[in-house]
Every structure is written in C-alpha cells, then in structure tokens.
Design a protein around this motif. Sequence first.
Motif, PDB file in Angstrom:
ATOM      1  N   ASP A 249       2.722   4.502  16.649  1.00 39.54           N
ATOM      2  CA  ASP A 249       2.558   5.151  15.356  1.00 39.54           C
ATOM      3  C   ASP A 249       2.019   4.104  14.378  1.00 39.54           C
ATOM      4  OD1 ASP A 249       2.932   6.156  12.756  1.00 39.54           O
ATOM      5  OD2 ASP A 249       4.472   7.535  13.480  1.00 39.54           O
ATOM      6  N   VAL A 250       0.724   4.192  14.094  1.00 43.82           N
ATOM      7  CA  VAL A 250       0.093   3.135  13.289  1.00 43.82           C
ATOM      8  C   VAL A 250       0.388   3.284  11.793  1.00 43.82           C
ATOM      9  CG1 VAL A 250      -1.722   2.528  14.926  1.00 43.82           C
ATOM     10  CG2 VAL A 250      -2.105   4.413  13.324  1.00 43.82           C
ATOM     11  N   ASP A 251       1.115   4.343  11.415  1.00 45.29           N
ATOM     12  CA  ASP A 251       1.566   4.427  10.015  1.00 45.29           C
ATOM     13  C   ASP A 251       2.902   3.707   9.857  1.00 45.29           C
ATOM     14  OD1 ASP A 251      -0.643   5.885   9.220  1.00 45.29           O
ATOM     15  OD2 ASP A 251       0.260   7.761   9.906  1.00 45.29           O
ATOM     16  N   ILE A 252       3.803   3.954  10.818  1.00 42.29           N
ATOM     17  CA  ILE A 252       5.088   3.241  10.777  1.00 42.29           C
ATOM     18  C   ILE A 252       4.851   1.751  11.020  1.00 42.29           C
ATOM     19  CG2 ILE A 252       7.289   2.906  11.975  1.00 42.29           C
ATOM     20  CD1 ILE A 252       7.278   5.945  12.520  1.00 42.29           C
ATOM     21  N   TRP A 253       3.970   1.459  11.997  1.00 40.15           N
ATOM     22  CA  TRP A 253       3.687   0.066  12.342  1.00 40.15           C
ATOM     23  C   TRP A 253       2.375  -0.361  11.699  1.00 40.15           C
ATOM     24  CZ3 TRP A 253       7.292  -2.997  14.581  1.00 40.15           C
ATOM     25  CH2 TRP A 253       8.382  -2.363  15.169  1.00 40.15           C
ATOM     26  N   ASN A 254       2.442  -0.583  10.397  1.00 40.43           N
ATOM     27  CA  ASN A 254       1.245  -0.993   9.662  1.00 40.43           C
ATOM     28  C   ASN A 254       1.615  -2.170   8.763  1.00 40.43           C
ATOM     29  OD1 ASN A 254      -0.933  -1.359   8.045  1.00 40.43           O
ATOM     30  ND2 ASN A 254      -1.078   0.770   7.341  1.00 40.43           N
ATOM     31  N   PRO A 255       1.140  -3.387   9.088  1.00 38.29           N
ATOM     32  CA  PRO A 255       1.563  -4.563   8.317  1.00 38.29           C
ATOM     33  C   PRO A 255       1.153  -4.494   6.839  1.00 38.29           C
ATOM     34  CG  PRO A 255      -0.239  -5.146   9.819  1.00 38.29           C
ATOM     35  CD  PRO A 255       0.190  -3.737  10.164  1.00 38.29           C
ATOM     36  N   ALA A 256       0.175  -3.640   6.526  1.00 34.11           N
ATOM     37  CA  ALA A 256      -0.274  -3.558   5.138  1.00 34.11           C
ATOM     38  C   ALA A 256       0.691  -2.755   4.273  1.00 34.11           C
ATOM     39  CB  ALA A 256      -1.671  -2.941   5.074  1.00 34.11           C
ATOM     40  N   THR A 257       1.522  -1.895   4.905  1.00 39.30           N
ATOM     41  CA  THR A 257       2.407  -1.024   4.113  1.00 39.30           C
ATOM     42  C   THR A 257       3.865  -1.060   4.552  1.00 39.30           C
ATOM     43  OG1 THR A 257       1.852   0.779   5.629  1.00 39.30           O
ATOM     44  CG2 THR A 257       0.559   0.645   3.600  1.00 39.30           C
ATOM     45  N   ASP A 258       4.164  -1.758   5.625  1.00 35.08           N
ATOM     46  CA  ASP A 258       5.499  -1.777   6.234  1.00 35.08           C
ATOM     47  C   ASP A 258       6.555  -2.264   5.232  1.00 35.08           C
ATOM     48  OD1 ASP A 258       7.785  -2.370   7.733  1.00 35.08           O
ATOM     49  OD2 ASP A 258       6.619  -2.983   9.494  1.00 35.08           O
ATOM     50  N   ARG A 259       7.492  -1.370   4.895  1.00 36.07           N
ATOM     51  CA  ARG A 259       8.496  -1.724   3.880  1.00 36.07           C
ATOM     52  C   ARG A 259       9.558  -2.692   4.386  1.00 36.07           C
ATOM     53  NH1 ARG A 259       8.970   2.393  -0.422  1.00 36.07           N
ATOM     54  NH2 ARG A 259       7.038   3.554  -0.283  1.00 36.07           N
ATOM     55  N   HIS A 260       9.656  -2.821   5.690  1.00 36.28           N
ATOM     56  CA  HIS A 260      10.636  -3.780   6.224  1.00 36.28           C
ATOM     57  C   HIS A 260      10.196  -5.225   5.991  1.00 36.28           C
ATOM     58  CE1 HIS A 260      12.953  -0.657   8.068  1.00 36.28           C
ATOM     59  NE2 HIS A 260      11.974  -0.267   8.857  1.00 36.28           N
ATOM     60  N   LEU A 261       8.894  -5.429   5.788  1.00 41.31           N
ATOM     61  CA  LEU A 261       8.387  -6.802   5.678  1.00 41.31           C
ATOM     62  C   LEU A 261       8.705  -7.397   4.308  1.00 41.31           C
ATOM     63  CD1 LEU A 261       4.862  -6.587   7.399  1.00 41.31           C
ATOM     64  CD2 LEU A 261       7.090  -7.119   8.398  1.00 41.31           C
ATOM     65  N   VAL A 262       8.851  -8.712   4.287  1.00 37.87           N
ATOM     66  CA  VAL A 262       9.014  -9.415   3.015  1.00 37.87           C
ATOM     67  C   VAL A 262       7.667  -9.408   2.294  1.00 37.87           C
ATOM     68  CG1 VAL A 262       9.607 -11.621   1.960  1.00 37.87           C
ATOM     69  CG2 VAL A 262      10.809 -10.859   4.030  1.00 37.87           C
ATOM     70  N   ALA A 263       6.588  -9.622   3.071  1.00 40.49           N
ATOM     71  CA  ALA A 263       5.245  -9.612   2.487  1.00 40.49           C
ATOM     72  C   ALA A 263       4.320  -8.789   3.371  1.00 40.49           C
ATOM     73  CB  ALA A 263       4.720 -11.047   2.383  1.00 40.49           C
ATOM     74  N   ASN A 264       3.562  -7.911   2.737  1.00 46.96           N
ATOM     75  CA  ASN A 264       2.565  -7.142   3.489  1.00 46.96           C
ATOM     76  C   ASN A 264       1.277  -7.944   3.598  1.00 46.96           C
ATOM     77  OD1 ASN A 264       4.140  -4.543   1.893  1.00 46.96           O
ATOM     78  ND2 ASN A 264       3.884  -4.522   4.104  1.00 46.96           N
ATOM     79  N   TYR A 265       0.476  -7.625   4.600  1.00 50.89           N
ATOM     80  CA  TYR A 265      -0.758  -8.391   4.817  1.00 50.89           C
ATOM     81  C   TYR A 265      -1.716  -7.580   5.675  1.00 50.89           C
ATOM     82  CZ  TYR A 265       1.360  -9.181   9.380  1.00 50.89           C
ATOM     83  OH  TYR A 265       1.934  -8.986  10.604  1.00 50.89           O
ATOM     84  N   SER A 266      -2.940  -8.095   5.787  1.00 50.51           N
ATOM     85  CA  SER A 266      -3.940  -7.481   6.666  1.00 50.51           C
ATOM     86  C   SER A 266      -4.639  -8.613   7.412  1.00 50.51           C
ATOM     87  CB  SER A 266      -4.958  -6.705   5.823  1.00 50.51           C
ATOM     88  OG  SER A 266      -5.724  -7.646   5.084  1.00 50.51           O
ATOM     89  N   ALA A 267      -5.643  -8.266   8.208  1.00 49.15           N
ATOM     90  CA  ALA A 267      -6.377  -9.285   8.964  1.00 49.15           C
ATOM     91  C   ALA A 267      -7.059 -10.269   8.018  1.00 49.15           C
ATOM     92  CB  ALA A 267      -7.408  -8.613   9.876  1.00 49.15           C
ATOM     93  N   GLU A 268      -7.315  -9.836   6.786  1.00 48.42           N
ATOM     94  CA  GLU A 268      -7.982 -10.710   5.807  1.00 48.42           C
ATOM     95  C   GLU A 268      -6.995 -11.584   5.049  1.00 48.42           C
ATOM     96  OE1 GLU A 268      -9.051  -7.284   6.037  1.00 48.42           O
ATOM     97  OE2 GLU A 268     -10.415  -8.284   7.460  1.00 48.42           O
ATOM     98  N   THR A 269      -5.717 -11.237   5.097  1.00 50.00           N
ATOM     99  CA  THR A 269      -4.732 -12.008   4.312  1.00 50.00           C
ATOM    100  C   THR A 269      -3.597 -12.510   5.204  1.00 50.00           C
ATOM    101  OG1 THR A 269      -3.567  -9.944   3.763  1.00 50.00           O
ATOM    102  CG2 THR A 269      -5.211 -10.722   2.183  1.00 50.00           C
ATOM    103  N   LEU A 270      -3.983 -13.068   6.348  1.00 55.11           N
ATOM    104  CA  LEU A 270      -2.981 -13.519   7.327  1.00 55.11           C
ATOM    105  C   LEU A 270      -2.028 -14.567   6.754  1.00 55.11           C
ATOM    106  CD1 LEU A 270      -5.131 -13.748  10.597  1.00 55.11           C
ATOM    107  CD2 LEU A 270      -3.151 -12.270  10.198  1.00 55.11           C
ATOM    108  N   GLU A 271      -2.508 -15.314   5.741  1.00 54.81           N
ATOM    109  CA  GLU A 271      -1.655 -16.370   5.185  1.00 54.81           C
ATOM    110  C   GLU A 271      -0.355 -15.798   4.595  1.00 54.81           C
ATOM    111  OE1 GLU A 271      -4.742 -15.667   4.304  1.00 54.81           O
ATOM    112  OE2 GLU A 271      -4.537 -14.812   2.299  1.00 54.81           O
TER     113      GLU A 271
END
Length: 481
Positions: A249-271
């Motif tokens: 499920d690419v909506d639940i597992w989406n690093p750009a929006t995942d609420r469980h994460l401390v910081a969201n990111y994408s392939a462009e903001t890996l830092e």
Amino acid sequence: MQVLSVTPEIFPLIKTGGLADVTGALPIALASKGVAMRTLIPGYPVVMDAFKKKKAVYQYPLLQGGKASVHAVKIGELELFVLDAPHLFDRQGGPYGTASGSDWPDNWRRFAALSQVGGDIAGGAISGYQPDIVHAHDWQSAMTLAYMRYGNAIGVPSLITVHNLAFQGQFGSGIFGELGLPGVAMQLDGVEYYGGVGFLKAGLQAAWAITTVSPTYAQEIRSPEFGMGLDGLINMRAVDLYGIVNGIDVDIWNPATDRHLVANYSAETLEARALNRKAVEERFSLEPDDSPIVCVVSRLTWQKGMDILAAVVDGVVQRGARLAVLGSGDAGLEGSLLAAAARHRGRVGVVIGYDEALSHIMQGGCDAIVIPSRFEPCGLTQLYGLRYGCVPVVARTGGLADTIIDANEAALSAGVATGFQFAPNNGGALLHAIRRLVEAHARPAAWASLQRQGMKADVSWDKSAEKYVELYRLLLSKRAA
Ligand code: ADP
C-alpha cells in the motif's frame, strides 16, 4: 466482475503477517479495474467491534456447534461479509490461539466453519449476491474450495493463493465426520492427506487455479526442498500454477507523508532521513556515528533465517555495521539476539515485540534491512525498504530474488541495482554481503544513487492487481468453455 475473497486476516482489522496486507490491499487495487471484491472474514472481537449496525444477511441455526450469522458491512473501503459465530471466534487472544501463543484446539472447526460459509455464499446462499469467482487464501480458507466442489458451487471458478506452504492445516482423520462433507471427499484426490485431513491440500486439489506470491516461489515449491510434502501435488497441477508478486500500500507506506516518521522525505531530500536515524539510535541505544545501521523487522523464526543472523552478529559488528532488531518469535532466538545486544552495547540493539509505528521509523531511518530467509514466498519488508531508501540485503530465494536487483558491477554501471543478494544462505555469504554494504555505504554518492534507484521501483499493487484480473478473466473463459 464479482469476486468473493475468503480469508482469516485482513488489514487493518486483524493481522499476523503479510497475508493480511495482501487481502486488505487487493480489493482496493482491483476496484479501479472493474472488479468488485467482497471479503468473508471471521467475526473476531476486534472485527465485531469495528461496526455498529448489525443486520444479518444469512443465519445458521447450527454451524459447527452453535448459532451463527453473516453480516454485510462496509469498513473503510472494504466490503465485508463478517461471520458472527461467538462460540468459534469471540475469544481473547490472537486469531489462531491464546495470547500466550498456543493454538486453539478447535482451529479445524473454526476454519472449516469459515470455509463452509464461503462455500454456501459461492452457491448463492445470500440473496442478491452471486460471486463470479471465489478466491481463497492459505489453509484457513482453503476448504472453501472443497465445500464448493462437493456442494452446489462446483461450476464457480475458484483460485487459491498460497502465502506460505509451511502452514498446511493438517488434522487427524477423526474430524472428517464433523466436516459435513460427503464420504467421497475422504479420498486421495479430495481432502485426505497422509491418512488425515489436509485443509490446504484439499484447496490445492479443488482449486481451478493456484497462485503463490512470487514467480520464483511458484517454481521452488515444485521441488522437494521447498514443497513441504506437497510438491507432488503441486507438480501435478503445474499448468494451473501462477506466481504473482505482492504489491504494498503505497499510501500507507509513503516516506513523504508517513505520520509515524520523525521527518518526512523523498528521493530528492534523503538528508532528512538523518532525523529518523537519530530516533532509531535513541530507541535502540546505539552510539551515534556515521556507520550504517542495518535493521531487522521480522518474526524471529528459523524460516526467516534469524538463527543464521544470530550466529554472526559479532562478524556484523566487526565489519563496521550497527544492528537494530525489532521482532518476536522463538524464545531461543529472542534470547540469543538479546545476548548479542548485551555483548555489543551501543553497536547492537534489540526490541522484542510487535510495533507497527517503530517498524516505519526503522524503514525511514536505517540504512539497510537484512532478510536472510531460508524461504520467502514474497516478503514485504524488502518492498518497504525499497520505497523508503532502506537498502535491502536479501537471501536469493523466492520473492526476495524476484524483487531486488543485486548491486553487482554490471547492474551498478547500468544504474539498475537496488540492493544486495547473497547465496547460498549461510553466515559466510551473509557477512560477505554486509561487507559489500559497508563498503558501498562509505561512498555517499554511490549509496544515494542505490537508494534512489530502489525508491523508483514500482512496488505498488497496480501491476500485480492487473495480473490477478487477467487470471480471473482466464478462469471465467474456462467456465464459459
Ligand atoms: P511474514 O508474513 O512471513 O511474516 P512478510 O515480510 O510477508 O513476512 O510480512 C511481515 C509483515 O509484518 C510486514 O508488514 C512487517 O513490517 C510486519 N512485521 C513483522 N514483524 C514485525 C514487528 N516485530 N513489528 C512490526 N511489524 C512487524
């Protein structure tokens, strides 16, 4: 097209493993492709609590020892038939056993009941609803296909998906008389299995088609090594055998929006992953430094190769990686991993338990995820790893072999590598892969491109759902023929 799915688990209501993720995601992926999937599930307490208005669409005065009813409900985007049978499913604990982990002694009765209801619905029991196809999952719903075959739904095309051949639902012959099947069913080409009753075996025998959750596993289970005693039957049915890899499920597992994460990111903001990494370091009491954090999110079992990993933890540390393990399972394995953490304070951290939120943070903050499975029908955590830039290090088996492209020279120069594979599956090969990983991690630009390549991989349900639709169509054409 109307498809009835019958399953013992469905995310987000009840989950013990990847099966639930699949049965929860597939109906949603199929909806946009003209397939309406309804799912029959047991009325465990968490399921019964999830809906308020109860309106039975079918009643059983007596189903495997008690009164039961079927309710048609919609929960979120999922259209469900819930089997309310308190004498079978209204219990505290897990779907298959007590909270302390022992199986319910009447599991055969519980899942025969679920399957019988599946067979009845396939035969038109619920007014206004006739599935065109029935799709069962694993041993717990496999008998649906036997009830169809020996009941009045023999003409309805059916499919069984094997998520893990290791769980077969094998019981003594003494239960046969209580299944409500005709005597002819207790035969070699029916439900009989090594003198007893085999639920999964019965489903494999009766299904119009069999799928497993990756092409490589579909081939592997034809061999004695992976066939778990069923390879003979599976070979007999080889023309009807397909491998369709799971999506996530690419909506639940989406690093750009995942609420469980401390910081969201994408392939462009890996830092930005650094903040999640810091959270992992804190949670697992790891010394903060620049060395890679390799993680495990897994059942701690022999199948998952956790003994292979536990035996080489010292070597992993020597090669310069840190290790963060989240999992639960065999007490012996839990103990040896905890002992390794005690030996390597600051380098190895172990959390025993099941923690969905932490599993997200680990994918979002660790550098790599290691999956040394002895066999792996599909595997989901390597797909999450791809999506999150948490580079997968996997044994070359089953779905792991199908979904990860090894970072060898050729793949690297073609820019298609997404992770590391190792074979054979032993401690030496695993450590060699860890060394390759540590070396690759020391070259930040190359490492980032490996992460980005993984993040580009299509791990959604879209393509796989399309494959199920093709198979459903094929089965319908067989019915018409
Ligand atoms: P299996 O179904 O054989 O256990 P899969 O890789 O197909 O293996 O699916 C496992 C699922 O369970 C994944 O969604 C994974 O993230 C999750 N999982 C496994 N162990 C844990 C844990 N200890 N905490 C949180 N999630 C876990």
